[in-house]
Design a protein around this motif. Structure first.
Motif, PDB file in Angstrom:
ATOM      1  N   TRP A   4       0.824  -1.210   0.000  1.00 20.29           N
ATOM      2  CA  TRP A   4       0.000   0.000   0.000  1.00 20.29           C
ATOM      3  C   TRP A   4       0.857   1.259   0.000  1.00 20.29           C
ATOM      4  O   TRP A   4       0.460   2.296  -0.535  1.00 20.29           O
ATOM      5  CB  TRP A   4      -0.963  -0.030   1.184  1.00 20.29           C
ATOM      6  N   THR A   5       2.041   1.145   0.574  1.00 16.94           N
ATOM      7  CA  THR A   5       2.986   2.260   0.514  1.00 16.94           C
ATOM      8  C   THR A   5       3.472   2.453  -0.915  1.00 16.94           C
ATOM      9  O   THR A   5       3.540   3.580  -1.421  1.00 16.94           O
ATOM     10  CB  THR A   5       4.181   2.002   1.448  1.00 16.94           C
ATOM     11  N   SER A   8       0.845   4.029  -2.977  1.00 15.60           N
ATOM     12  CA  SER A   8       0.756   5.466  -2.693  1.00 15.60           C
ATOM     13  C   SER A   8       1.876   6.232  -3.388  1.00 15.60           C
ATOM     14  O   SER A   8       1.658   7.324  -3.930  1.00 15.60           O
ATOM     15  CB  SER A   8       0.813   5.703  -1.182  1.00 15.60           C
ATOM     16  N   CYS A   9       3.081   5.662  -3.370  1.00 14.92           N
ATOM     17  CA  CYS A   9       4.213   6.289  -4.073  1.00 14.92           C
ATOM     18  C   CYS A   9       3.920   6.398  -5.566  1.00 14.92           C
ATOM     19  O   CYS A   9       4.165   7.442  -6.192  1.00 14.92           O
ATOM     20  CB  CYS A   9       5.486   5.477  -3.853  1.00 14.92           C
ATOM     21  N   TYR A  11       1.003   6.435  -7.018  1.00 19.29           N
ATOM     22  CA  TYR A  11      -0.080   7.410  -7.228  1.00 19.29           C
ATOM     23  C   TYR A  11       0.490   8.831  -7.218  1.00 19.29           C
ATOM     24  O   TYR A  11       0.164   9.658  -8.076  1.00 19.29           O
ATOM     25  CB  TYR A  11      -1.124   7.252  -6.122  1.00 19.29           C
ATOM     26  N   TYR A  17      -1.703  13.779  -8.293  1.00 20.31           N
ATOM     27  CA  TYR A  17      -1.770  13.551  -6.845  1.00 20.31           C
ATOM     28  C   TYR A  17      -2.229  14.790  -6.079  1.00 20.31           C
ATOM     29  O   TYR A  17      -3.160  14.741  -5.272  1.00 20.31           O
ATOM     30  CB  TYR A  17      -0.396  13.093  -6.366  1.00 20.31           C
ATOM     31  N   ASP A 223       0.362  11.819   3.857  1.00 23.87           N
ATOM     32  CA  ASP A 223       0.423  12.439   2.540  1.00 23.87           C
ATOM     33  C   ASP A 223       1.453  13.555   2.558  1.00 23.87           C
ATOM     34  O   ASP A 223       1.867  14.024   3.618  1.00 23.87           O
ATOM     35  CB  ASP A 223      -0.955  12.978   2.142  1.00 23.87           C
ATOM     36  N   TYR A 227       6.381  10.865  -0.317  1.00 18.03           N
ATOM     37  CA  TYR A 227       6.314  10.020  -1.513  1.00 18.03           C
ATOM     38  C   TYR A 227       7.203  10.525  -2.650  1.00 18.03           C
ATOM     39  O   TYR A 227       7.251   9.915  -3.714  1.00 18.03           O
ATOM     40  CB  TYR A 227       4.865   9.906  -1.991  1.00 18.03           C
ATOM     41  N   LEU A 247       0.121   4.658   4.025  1.00 17.69           N
ATOM     42  CA  LEU A 247      -0.584   4.870   2.763  1.00 17.69           C
ATOM     43  C   LEU A 247      -1.175   6.266   2.680  1.00 17.69           C
ATOM     44  O   LEU A 247      -1.343   6.953   3.687  1.00 17.69           O
ATOM     45  CB  LEU A 247      -1.681   3.811   2.580  1.00 17.69           C
ATOM     46  N   SER A 248      -1.488   6.668   1.470  1.00 20.46           N
ATOM     47  CA  SER A 248      -2.128   7.955   1.226  1.00 20.46           C
ATOM     48  C   SER A 248      -3.622   7.861   1.501  1.00 20.46           C
ATOM     49  O   SER A 248      -4.242   6.802   1.322  1.00 20.46           O
ATOM     50  CB  SER A 248      -1.905   8.370  -0.234  1.00 20.46           C
ATOM     51  N   VAL A 251      -5.790   6.302  -1.263  1.00 19.03           N
ATOM     52  CA  VAL A 251      -5.967   4.861  -1.492  1.00 19.03           C
ATOM     53  C   VAL A 251      -6.594   4.187  -0.267  1.00 19.03           C
ATOM     54  O   VAL A 251      -6.710   2.966  -0.222  1.00 19.03           O
ATOM     55  CB  VAL A 251      -4.633   4.168  -1.862  1.00 19.03           C
TER      56      VAL A 251
END
Length: 259
Positions: A4-5, A8-9, A11, A17, A223, A227, A247-248, A251
């Protein structure tokens, strides 16, 4: 790196973003803060009389003190020190007189900086129902009602997390959710830069992951600059701790529905 990290990166670096993040953290500048009329009258009067002590005390009653000076915070905490330190007050007031009343008023009524608005924004976003689940208060929670986002004050969420799912952390939470028969807790932060206070913000969010029992799903909803590719502290932590779900907010919905 945690799945999930990494998501997020990806994304943050492959899509719009920041445009999307504005839905979660709408950094709209506030308008000018209106001063208390009586307090401003005291400022004007003391300024015209060149009464240093009265001017300083009157300015402490304004929304914002017009000077950035390390001694102001001390004097704000201990008003008795104002009368006991005439040279310090004279030094500060000398700078204030140089500003003139117009600039003093402008500085004292300046809008709040956007980084001071961040705190409640994530919860405001949750309240809008963006995650597609019922948004309820702590007292309304019932496992029979399916997926739920539980809202409350810091103290209420902390107590509920302790009672419902055995969380023993000392700090409040930004997320307490119930999805697919499982509890999820999390802390949300918007990291605006590297170093200093932002490192402490990152550590606060990660502390939730460290304090949660193994049976409880915990996330750090982060956030911002973490990232951005590079050899920075945030990136190193994320690479070294694949078990940490960082995670962001963008997501988070996808994460919750798959637990």
């Amino acid at each position: 790196m945690n799945h999930w990290t990494q998501l997020s990166c990806d994304y943050a670096n492959q899509r719009n973003y920041l445009d999307e993040l504005f839905r979660v953290y709408p950094m709209a500048p506030e308008g000018v803060r209106e001063p208390c009329e009586e307090a401003w009258n005291d400022v004007e009067s003391a300024f015209k009389r060149k009464d240093n002590v009265a001017l300083f005390k009157a300015l402490l009653k304004m929304h914002v003190f017009p000077l950035k000076d390390s001694y102001v915070a001390y004097l704000r905490r201990d008003n008795t020190a104002i009368d006991r330190n005439p040279n310090t007050i004279a030094r500060l007031c000398g700078r204030i007189y140089q500003l003139g009343l117009n600039d003093i008023y402008r500085l004292c009524t300046a809008p709040a900086e956007t980084n001071r608005q961040i705190g409640p924004l994530f919860r405001n976003w949750l309240r809008k129902g963006e995650l597609g689940a019922k948004v309820i208060t702590v007292s309304e929670f019932d496992k029979k009602n399916g997926n739920q986002i539980i809202m409350g004050s810091d103290a209420e969420l902390l107590h509920a997390a302790s009672e419902l799912c055995g969380y023993e952390g000392a700090k409040g939470l930004d997320l307490l959710a119930y999805f697919n028969g499982k509890f999820i807790i999390g802390e949300a932060k918007f990291l605006t830069d590297f170093g200093g206070h932002q490192n402490a913000q990152f550590a606060d969010a990660v502390a939730v992951l460290n304090n949660a029992p193994a049976s409880l799903i915990s996330v750090a909803i982060l956030d911002g600059v973490l990232y951005i590719p590079g050899n920075h502290k945030f990136r190193k932590h994320m690479a070294a701790k694949p078990k940490h779900t960082i995670l962001s907010a963008l997501v988070l919905r996808e994460f919750l529905y798959q637990v």
